[in-house]
Design a protein around this motif. Structure first.
Motif, short mmCIF file in Angstrom:
data_model
loop_
_atom_site.label_atom_id
_atom_site.label_comp_id
_atom_site.label_asym_id
_atom_site.label_seq_id
_atom_site.Cartn_x
_atom_site.Cartn_y
_atom_site.Cartn_z
N ARG A 1 61.84 12.54 62.36
CA ARG A 1 63.26 12.81 62.58
C ARG A 1 63.59 14.26 62.25
O ARG A 1 64.38 14.91 62.94
CB ARG A 1 64.11 11.87 61.71
CG ARG A 1 64.35 10.52 62.33
CD ARG A 1 65.49 9.81 61.63
NE ARG A 1 65.23 9.60 60.22
CZ ARG A 1 64.58 8.56 59.72
NH1 ARG A 1 64.12 7.63 60.53
NH2 ARG A 1 64.39 8.42 58.43
N PHE B 1 60.44 -4.88 48.63
CA PHE B 1 59.41 -4.07 47.98
C PHE B 1 58.40 -4.90 47.21
O PHE B 1 57.49 -4.37 46.61
CB PHE B 1 60.06 -3.03 47.07
CG PHE B 1 60.99 -3.61 46.06
CD1 PHE B 1 60.52 -4.04 44.85
CD2 PHE B 1 62.34 -3.73 46.36
CE1 PHE B 1 61.37 -4.59 43.93
CE2 PHE B 1 63.19 -4.29 45.43
CZ PHE B 1 62.72 -4.72 44.22
N GLU C 1 58.25 7.22 55.64
CA GLU C 1 58.13 8.64 55.34
C GLU C 1 57.75 9.42 56.60
O GLU C 1 58.31 10.48 56.89
CB GLU C 1 57.06 8.79 54.26
CG GLU C 1 57.01 10.12 53.55
CD GLU C 1 58.28 10.45 52.81
OE1 GLU C 1 59.04 9.52 52.51
OE2 GLU C 1 58.50 11.64 52.57
N MET D 1 64.17 1.72 49.14
CA MET D 1 63.67 0.76 50.13
C MET D 1 64.60 -0.44 50.21
O MET D 1 64.91 -0.93 51.29
CB MET D 1 62.30 0.30 49.70
CG MET D 1 61.57 -0.41 50.78
SD MET D 1 59.85 -0.35 50.39
CE MET D 1 59.22 -1.34 51.68
N GLN E 1 68.03 7.37 54.57
CA GLN E 1 66.74 7.35 55.25
C GLN E 1 66.13 8.74 55.41
O GLN E 1 64.93 8.88 55.54
CB GLN E 1 66.86 6.67 56.61
CG GLN E 1 67.73 7.42 57.59
CD GLN E 1 67.69 6.79 58.96
OE1 GLN E 1 67.00 5.80 59.15
NE2 GLN E 1 68.40 7.36 59.90
N ASN E 2 66.96 9.77 55.40
CA ASN E 2 66.40 11.10 55.63
C ASN E 2 66.10 11.86 54.35
O ASN E 2 65.87 13.06 54.39
CB ASN E 2 67.35 11.92 56.50
CG ASN E 2 67.18 11.55 57.96
OD1 ASN E 2 66.15 11.00 58.34
ND2 ASN E 2 68.18 11.82 58.76
N PRO F 1 63.74 13.00 51.47
CA PRO F 1 62.31 13.04 51.17
C PRO F 1 62.00 12.32 49.87
O PRO F 1 62.87 12.14 49.02
CB PRO F 1 62.01 14.53 51.07
CG PRO F 1 63.32 15.19 50.88
CD PRO F 1 64.34 14.32 51.50
N SER F 2 60.74 11.96 49.72
CA SER F 2 60.42 10.90 48.78
C SER F 2 60.69 11.12 47.30
O SER F 2 61.21 10.22 46.69
CB SER F 2 58.98 10.45 48.97
OG SER F 2 58.90 9.12 48.57
N ARG G 1 60.62 9.69 58.84
CA ARG G 1 61.55 10.70 58.37
C ARG G 1 61.11 12.09 58.80
O ARG G 1 61.91 12.90 59.27
CB ARG G 1 61.64 10.65 56.84
CG ARG G 1 62.70 11.57 56.27
CD ARG G 1 62.58 11.66 54.77
NE ARG G 1 61.31 12.20 54.33
CZ ARG G 1 60.98 13.48 54.40
NH1 ARG G 1 61.81 14.34 54.91
NH2 ARG G 1 59.80 13.90 53.98
#
Lengths: 725, 351
Positions: free
Chosen positions: A123, A104, A117, B47, B59-60, B62-63, A120
């Motif tokens: 997916r 990062f 993102e 990350m 990974q799935n 949401p942010s 994601r």
């Protein structure tokens, strides 16, 4: 002309950089490299000369491609294009110049996060499509390039829309499922209550009739009492109805029993088909239950237990008429909801269909974008922050292609200045790169699975193309099976173009990848099958008649005395007459075993000879004198000699026992061979060979490490001296 | 039977030992922690973790991430691994693996019972339970009013039932009772686990008895410190100590009469293995004691991997992962609350 102006631009631009001095030293290094490069090339040619033997195309596969370490200085604005084009080219391996930085902290971390993102979201779409039973269409919609930012916005919008739709649908679905459950409860419990009432009235009527019929002596006194108390002190029993998952029903019953100390009446009826649970939305098998209890405390406990077990409770009216009304009402609402749900689903399916049409394209785009940024993260930022510096390995032949790609990128991004391409000199060992084609790549992969050759080392992959399928065929050896294999692999090869663009299953993919290996294997199997004379294990007289026949017509003594030779030796392969005889197995075993020994020894020799090529190529005489020669002697004085004996035995038809010879060569080398003697002077030859083998062992193992140690010490001391100077 | 494990261990345990050692290689290293400590936002943490074994689990998400999501997902990974190992395990390893979860089961029971006592929603409480300590009828715990009911209704079906024999009373549940119940259960559990490991014999017994003894001693110290100044009598306190470990029996006698932290310290310093822990602390301090104990535990757990052919590695791995999740939770909390200066307060580096 154009090129020239470009290169001038490069020079102008590089002058602007403050790394002038650095550049100078690098130029000097470059000179050294070009000289070195030529030198190695020359030696390479020389050593390859004898291998190649005047063959027309250069043996690219024998030595890995000559590599160079290149440095690219890319202006910020064209970096994305440059990396994208270089990635399409696939001839440059970037070095990670920021390995000490965490993911990062790198320059393009934000972009990677953005791509993650988007991935994601994709997916999520895929999952939704799978749930709805769509598969993303494999046909690629030829659409002009989509911008990443637009794509991001679009994906975001689609996600919001889909989530909203799902939420609405879920609410509806939930109430729909609840209603379905309710209806089930009404039906099942209704049945029970109806039957219970029926039997109760029947009982009552019976009792009444008994009472009417006068008080006979047989009437039990207790029953009477019971009935009367029942009527007078009627306890108000409460009840709860609902559904409980079937796998929990036993535990549910047990806990209910324990919690109320058995003061409940529980009845369960299984529902035949699995129904959807309103809360979790999953299909499961359930039981309809109804519990009768007395008292408020028991009710509280039961309610808590119901909650704990995820049992959904539904209100239920005792009155039969009300029940019928409820059922009608519930059914009406179910059908209403059903139409709403269907409309919603259709809408959702349409949306998913549109997503599915472009899904693959988007997915590819996002993946590419992400890998571009990953690559960009490996580049280091220049002090001026106006350009990125990349280092990487590329094969020498690709120089031109890379430069073209750089120019194209500079042109496409409307950059004022192009990227600078320069070759660096380094002591690092370059990576191994073989230029393979669709035929050789599978073989190279097999070799790589055992170990990747060092830079410019002799590549056994070249020989594998023949030896691997051939050794397979030696074991497989049946031309019937070989033809089957051939047909299967020809199918793959003929439909190559179509299949290669398609996604295949795991196993099919592997077979398809190795189609040329299998082709070679099948061809060799047909050949060895002919040698073994086996077609699905049945011999054929393909090349003429068998050389053997029975002594007389009745063929009585064929299995005792044997056959006699009548014609010429069978011209190719094993005589079909061997099939089914008593001595077939010993004969074929001995043939195949001896052949395998010969092939194996040849293979080992080849491996050692490759070692020799490497030693001469890299100019390491140590490896020749203390590795190659003793290894050769050791191998050939023992196994080479065995091979020789096998051939001699085949030629002379001698009856000697080769096991005996080999074993007693070690155990008692001075003994007379007697009937096992194959040629005169064999004993002396064996003694000499044995001595050679004995000598070669310490020769092979001892001197090399010591010499290497000495070399290392020498170089160390040299370095120290140079440091002091 | 010492020394013969190497002949037969791999028949049943070899595969899983390999698996668990592979998992151990995936534990975060000091370098990872250093990088994590530098993170600015929870997204940075995600990350960084995406490059580790936690990647597929996060990974799935949401942010806008929350600490709870990170911890939940990381725990999910541990649970998945545990379930896989349990599926593959044969006796007696499967029993051994089940023993590891009983601790969580006790904690969950206590959590639910305390929660219902304070009239929290059961579903909310269930979400807070550790997934490793779940059992079928756990939600029904809310029905129980006293310990006898608790036992008779629910726990009689669970593996915890035998541990209850000592603490069945008809008293109504209150905070004090529950805490005593937890410690009594834990004591019974540790003793049972210890006995089980002794029965297994060999390297397992040797290594596990060390680890469990440490656990028992740590609990004894914690019970002592926590009960200072409460109405718990000395005899009651004495009863909560597990009947094994380095402190048993003389240390327990002395701990039972301790009145303040310095007396505890004086007792513990008589035992050489614990001297080093207490020597790090200044007098009168008990805040850092937890961390010191955790550090010592991690050190011992890591040492369990140095020997082969025993079940201790499974225990050690589960404990190390849990420590790692605790670390991640602390780091995430610090990052989320912008208190990065305190990151190092509670993080225990594993390697």
């Amino acid at each position: 002309m154009k090129k020239k102006t470009k290169s001038y631009a490069h020079i102008d631009w590089s002058l602007k950089l403050k790394t002038k001095q650095k550049a100078n030293t690098r130029e000097i290094d470059l000179d050294v490299l070009s000289r070195d490069g030529k030198l190695t090339e020359l030696t390479g040619r020389e050593s390859m000369g004898d291998v190649r033997g005047g063959c027309c195309p250069p043996m690219d596969l024998f030595r890995s491609e000559p590599m160079q370490l290149v440095q690219l200085i890319i202006p910020m604005e064209s970096a994305h294009f440059t990396v994208s084009y270089l990635g399409d080219l696939g001839l440059l391996q970037f070095k990670d110049l920021n390995s000490e930085k965490s993911p990062f902290q790198r320059t393009y971390a934000a972009q990677i996060k953005k791509c993650g993102e988007m991935a994601r979201k994709l997916r999520f779409f895929k999952e939704q499509m799978l749930k709805a039973g769509f598969s993303p269409s494999t046909k690629s919609v030829a659409q002009n390039d989509i911008d990443v930012d637009d794509l991001e916005v679009k994906l975001g919008e689609l996600e919001v829309e889909l989530i909203e739709m799902n939420a609405n649908g879920e609410k509806l679905q939930r109430s729909y499922n609840e209603l379905v459950e309710y209806k089930l409860v009404l039906q099942k419990a209704g049945e029970f209550f109806a039957s219970a009432q029926h039997s109760a009235t029947a009982q009552q009527r019976e009792m009444e009739s008994r009472q009417m019929g006068g008080e006979s002596i047989e009437t039990p006194l207790l029953q009477d009492q019971e009935a009367s108390t029942d009527l007078s002190k009627q306890v108000k029993l409460g009840f709860i109805t609902g559904l409980v998952p079937r796998e929990k029903s036993m535990a549910f019953e047990r806990i209910l029993f324990r919690a109320t100390r058995g003061n409940v009446f529980l009845k369960q009826v299984p529902v035949e088909e699995p129904i959807t649970d309103p809360v979790s939305g999953e299909k499961m098998e359930k039981n309809v239950f109804w519990v009768f209890y007395s008292g408020e405390r028991a009710k509280n406990k039961i309610l808590k237990i119901c909650e704990a077990f995820g049992a959904n409770r539904y209100p239920f009216a005792e009155d039969l008429g009300k029940q019928a009304l409820m059922i009608i009402e519930v059914s009406g609402r179910i059908s209403e909801l059903k139409t709403t749900l269907d409309a919603g689903l259709l809408h959702r399916d349409n949306l998913l269909q549109t997503i599915g049409d472009q899904f693959e394209q988007w997915n590819l785009k996002v993946k590419k974008e992400k890998s571009i940024y990953h690559t960009l993260n490996m580049l280091s930022l220049d002090v001026t922050k106006k350009c990125l510096v990349a280092e990487g390995w590329s094969p020498v032949f690709a120089t031109k292609q890379i430069q073209e790609a750089l120019q194209r990128a500079a042109f496409d991004s409307n950059s004022q200045v192009g990227a600078i391409f320069q070759v660096l000199h380094t002591r690092e060992s370059p990576p191994t790169y073989f230029r393979t084609n669709k035929f050789t790549s599978a073989f190279q992969e097999i070799v790589d699975a055992y170990g990747v050759a060092k830079y410019q080392e002799a590549n056994p992959g070249v020989y594998t193309i023949v030896t691997f399928p051939f050794l397979f065929a030696v074991m497989f050896g049946d031309w019937g099976h070989g033809i089957c294999l051939l047909l299967a692999t020809l199918f793959f090869i003929v439909r190559e173009k179509k299949l290669s663009s398609q996604k295949l299953g795991d196993i099919t993919e592997m077979t398809f990848g190795g189609r040329y290996v299998i082709l070679m294997m099948s061809l060799f199997s047909i050949y060895t099958g002919l040698v073994y004379n086996e077609f699905f294990s049945v011999p054929f007289e393909l090349f003429g008649y068998s050389a053997y026949a029975c002594r007389d017509l009745s063929c009585r003594d064929a299995s005792t005395v044997g056959l006699i030779k009548v014609g010429d030796t069978y011209p190719f392969g094993v005589d079909p007459a061997w099939h089914g005889t008593r001595s077939e197995l010993p004969f074929l075993n001995s043939l195949k075993m001896k052949m395998s020994i010969l092939l194996g020894v040849a293979q080992m020799n080849l491996g050692i000879i490759l070692n020799y090529f490497n030693a001469t190529f890299f100019g390491i005489s140590l490896n020749i004198w203390f590795q190659f020669i003793p290894q050769m002697i050791f191998l050939n004085s023992l196994f080479g000699y065995l091979s020789l004996l096998i051939i001699v035995k085949w030629c002379t038809g001698s009856q000697a026992d080769l096991y005996h010879i080999m074993i007693y060569m070690f155990l008692s080398p001075t003994d007379e061979l007697g009937e096992n003697q194959l040629f005169p002077g064999q004993k002396t030859v064996q003694l000499v060979l044995l001595l050679l083998a004995l000598v070669s062992v310490p020769w092979m193992l001892l001197p090399k490490p010591f010499l290497l140690k000495k070399q290392h010490e020498n170089s160390c001391s040299l370095r120290v001296v140079s440091c002091v100077l | 039977m010492y020394g013969f494990e190497s002949m037969t261990f791999n028949i049943h345990g070899g595969y899983l030992e390999a698996i668990v050692r592979g998992h151990r290689a995936g534990l975060l290293t000091a370098a990872d922690y250093n990088n994590l400590c530098q993170c600015e936002t929870l997204d940075d943490i995600k990350m960084h973790l995406s490059a580790t074994e936690y990647g597929p689990y996060l990974q799935n998400e949401p942010s806008p991430l929350h600490t709870t999501t990170i911890v939940e997902k990381c725990t999910l990974k541990l649970v998945d691994e545990y379930k896989y190992m349990l599926c593959q395990a044969t006796e007696p390893l499967s029993t051994f693996l089940e023993y590891i979860t009983y601790g969580h089961m006790i904690d969950n029971v206590v959590l639910i019972v305390t929660g219902t006592l304070h009239e929290r929603d059961v579903h909310e409480l269930l979400e807070k339970c550790h997934p490793l300590g779940m059992f079928d009828s756990i939600a029904t715990l809310a029905v129980a009013q006293n310990m006898r009911e608790l036992y008779r209704l629910v726990l009689v079906d669970t593996p915890l039932a035998p541990y209850f024999s000592e603490c069945i009373t008809s008293e109504d549940l209150d905070d004090m009772n529950i805490e005593i119940m937890r410690n009594t259960l834990y004591k019974a559990y540790l003793e049972d686990f210890y006995k089980f490991c002794q029965k297994l014999g060999g390297a397992t017994a040797e290594i596990m008895s060390d680890l469990l003894a440490f656990e028992a001693d740590r609990r004894a110290v914690n019970i002592t410190i926590n009960s200072i100044g409460t109405e718990l009598t000395r005899d009651d306190r004495r009863k909560l100590y597990s009947n094994f470990g380095l402190l048993y029996p003389y240390g327990h006698e002395e701990l039972a009469v301790c009145e303040d932290i310095d007396q505890v310290r004086a007792v513990m310093e008589k035992y050489p293995p614990y001297q080093s822990i207490f020597s790090k602390l200044s007098y009168g301090e008990s805040q850092m004691l937890d961390k010191a104990f955790y550090e010592e535990e991690v050190k011992r757990l890591c040492l369990a991997f140095e020997q082969q052919f025993h079940y201790g590695v499974f225990f050690a791995y589960m404990r190390l992962r849990e420590q790692e999740i605790r670390n991640l939770m602390w780091i995430s909390e610090c990052v989320a609350q912008n208190q990065k200066s305190r990151v190092h307060d509670s993080v225990v580096f594993i390697f």
